[in-house]
Write an enzyme that holds these catalytic residues in place. Structure first.
Site, mmCIF file in Angstrom:
data_model
loop_
_atom_site.group_PDB
_atom_site.id
_atom_site.type_symbol
_atom_site.label_atom_id
_atom_site.label_comp_id
_atom_site.label_asym_id
_atom_site.label_seq_id
_atom_site.Cartn_x
_atom_site.Cartn_y
_atom_site.Cartn_z
ATOM 1 N N ARG A 183 0.795 -1.226 0.000
ATOM 2 C CA ARG A 183 0.000 0.000 0.000
ATOM 3 C C ARG A 183 0.830 1.280 0.000
ATOM 4 O O ARG A 183 0.610 2.175 -0.812
ATOM 5 C CB ARG A 183 -0.914 0.088 1.245
ATOM 6 C CG ARG A 183 -2.271 -0.518 1.062
ATOM 7 C CD ARG A 183 -2.666 -1.133 2.365
ATOM 8 N NE ARG A 183 -1.722 -2.170 2.663
ATOM 9 C CZ ARG A 183 -1.794 -3.412 2.159
ATOM 10 N NH1 ARG A 183 -2.795 -3.736 1.406
ATOM 11 N NH2 ARG A 183 -0.878 -4.326 2.423
ATOM 12 N N THR A 184 1.765 1.379 0.943
ATOM 13 C CA THR A 184 2.433 2.666 1.113
ATOM 14 C C THR A 184 3.253 3.008 -0.133
ATOM 15 O O THR A 184 3.127 4.111 -0.684
ATOM 16 C CB THR A 184 3.322 2.634 2.377
ATOM 17 O OG1 THR A 184 2.540 2.120 3.446
ATOM 18 C CG2 THR A 184 3.821 4.022 2.724
ATOM 19 N N LYS A 237 25.564 -3.337 -0.125
ATOM 20 C CA LYS A 237 27.043 -3.261 -0.130
ATOM 21 C C LYS A 237 27.543 -2.493 1.082
ATOM 22 O O LYS A 237 28.732 -2.211 1.196
ATOM 23 C CB LYS A 237 27.506 -2.549 -1.399
ATOM 24 C CG LYS A 237 27.075 -3.199 -2.682
ATOM 25 C CD LYS A 237 27.525 -2.317 -3.857
ATOM 26 C CE LYS A 237 26.660 -2.527 -5.066
ATOM 27 N NZ LYS A 237 26.754 -1.392 -5.994
ATOM 28 N N ARG A 264 10.924 4.035 3.720
ATOM 29 C CA ARG A 264 10.542 3.063 4.768
ATOM 30 C C ARG A 264 11.785 2.305 5.187
ATOM 31 O O ARG A 264 12.598 1.925 4.332
ATOM 32 C CB ARG A 264 9.485 2.086 4.252
ATOM 33 C CG ARG A 264 9.282 0.929 5.229
ATOM 34 C CD ARG A 264 8.095 0.094 4.883
ATOM 35 N NE ARG A 264 6.850 0.806 5.130
ATOM 36 C CZ ARG A 264 5.651 0.218 5.063
ATOM 37 N NH1 ARG A 264 5.555 -1.054 4.738
ATOM 38 N NH2 ARG A 264 4.563 0.904 5.303
ATOM 39 N N HIS A 274 4.277 5.766 11.640
ATOM 40 C CA HIS A 274 3.885 5.592 10.244
ATOM 41 C C HIS A 274 2.952 6.762 9.932
ATOM 42 O O HIS A 274 1.745 6.600 9.812
ATOM 43 C CB HIS A 274 3.167 4.253 10.092
ATOM 44 C CG HIS A 274 2.959 3.799 8.676
ATOM 45 N ND1 HIS A 274 3.124 4.631 7.584
ATOM 46 C CD2 HIS A 274 2.586 2.591 8.170
ATOM 47 C CE1 HIS A 274 2.858 3.955 6.478
ATOM 48 N NE2 HIS A 274 2.539 2.713 6.809
#
Ligand code: CP
Length: 304
Positions: free
Chosen positions: A51-52, A80, A101, A129
């Site tokens: 969703r986000t 890396k 995120r 959030h």
């Protein structure tokens, strides 16, 4: 330049303006189809999302802008060993705004300190959030007409659930809010939240049985027990199906109670509830696009 790290970064008045804009976009999306022509959004997702990430990408595309990014840390140079600070310095050369995120609490904040473009916290560990909270508030305001005076039940994983922590922080600013926390003992809302509620004289109850409180609720915010936040598989298996909202429990609720869920769901809402007019969680996902469109415009200084 402004970032969004925490739902409290916007005042109540600024949120009202954001939600007014989101509702205007909902009514007349064509009017906003070229607002972000030539602009680029970077979605930097170090943790899975449907969703986000996709609603941000949909939002920018609907505004006429373009999107770059990665959906998996392993396909970026994080694999890396590159730091978030170095990554955002580079992303600042490529994009006008970034949604990030990260599984570590505070990582988007660290990025914002080195960034030359607005950074949006798209979820950091068990912390916050904020864009889910904007989605939740817009959904409630659009479907109920206001945000004050509600008794809201939050059910499930209240310990690790960042959507719950963000929403509580945001709703305490609206007078008349009362919280009913419904969780097993092991997943109770953290002490720092109940201490904050006591300091602000915001009423709350903590209960274990969902059935006992259903008739009191204006809204029920269900959450998933999050496998990825558990250190111990045994605890997860024991708690994952602790709550299942089904039609029998819905019969105990008010006719106008809303059921919200940030999604994804696993078993905590039975699919038979989806046809109940009080089930608002898929409409909530749609509001997530409008509010992210309004947010992108606002942070880019394109909202008039
Ligand atoms: N609600 C939410 O954050 O969903 P995703 O994890 O799919 O982005």
């Amino acid at each position: 330049m402004r970032h969004l790290m925490n739902p409290l970064d916007f005042s109540v008045e600024e949120l009202d303006r954001l939600f007014d804009l989101a509702n205007k976009i909902e009514k007349n999306p064509a009017e906003y189809a070229h607002v972000c022509d030539g602009k680029i959004l970077a979605t930097c997702f170090y943790e899975p999302s449907t969703r986000t990430r996709l609603s941000f990408e949909s939002a920018m595309t609907k505004l006429g802008g373009r999107v770059i990014g990665f959906a998996d840390a392993n396909s970026s140079s994080a694999a890396k060993g590159e730091s978030v600070s170095d990554t955002i310095r580079v992303i600042s050369c490529y994009a006008d705004i970034c949604a990030m995120r990260h599984p570590k609490e505070g990582a988007p904040m660290v990025a914002s300190e080195k960034s030359r473009i607005p950074v949006i916290n798209a979820g950091d560990g068990g912390h916050y959030h904020p864009t889910q909270t904007l989605t939740d508030l817009l959904t409630i305001r659009s479907l109920k007409g206001h945000l004050d005076g509600f008794t809201i039940g939050l059910c499930g994983d209240l310990k690790f659930g960042r959507t719950v922590h963000s929403l509580i922080n945001a709703l305490v600013r609206y007078p008349g809010t009362k919280f009913i926390f419904i969780s097993p003992e092991e997943l109770k809302v953290p002490d720092y939240i109940t201490e904050m509620l006591r300091e602000k004289n915001v009423p709350y109850e903590e209960v274990i049985r969902l059935e006992n409180v259903m008739p009191q609720l204006d809204m029920l915010y269900m959450t998933r027990v999050q496998k990825e936040r558990f250190f111990n598989e045994e605890d997860y298996v024991r708690l994952k199906d602790f709550y299942v909202l089904d039609t029998a429990k819905m019969e105990l609720a008010r006719e106008d109670m809303l059921v919200l869920h940030p999604l994804p769901r696993v078993n905590e809402i039975s699919v038979e509830v989806d046809d109940d007019p009080r089930a608002a969680y898929f409409r909530q996902a749609q509001y997530g696009v409008y509010v992210r469109m309004a947010l992108i415009m606002t942070l880019l200084g394109l909202a008039s």
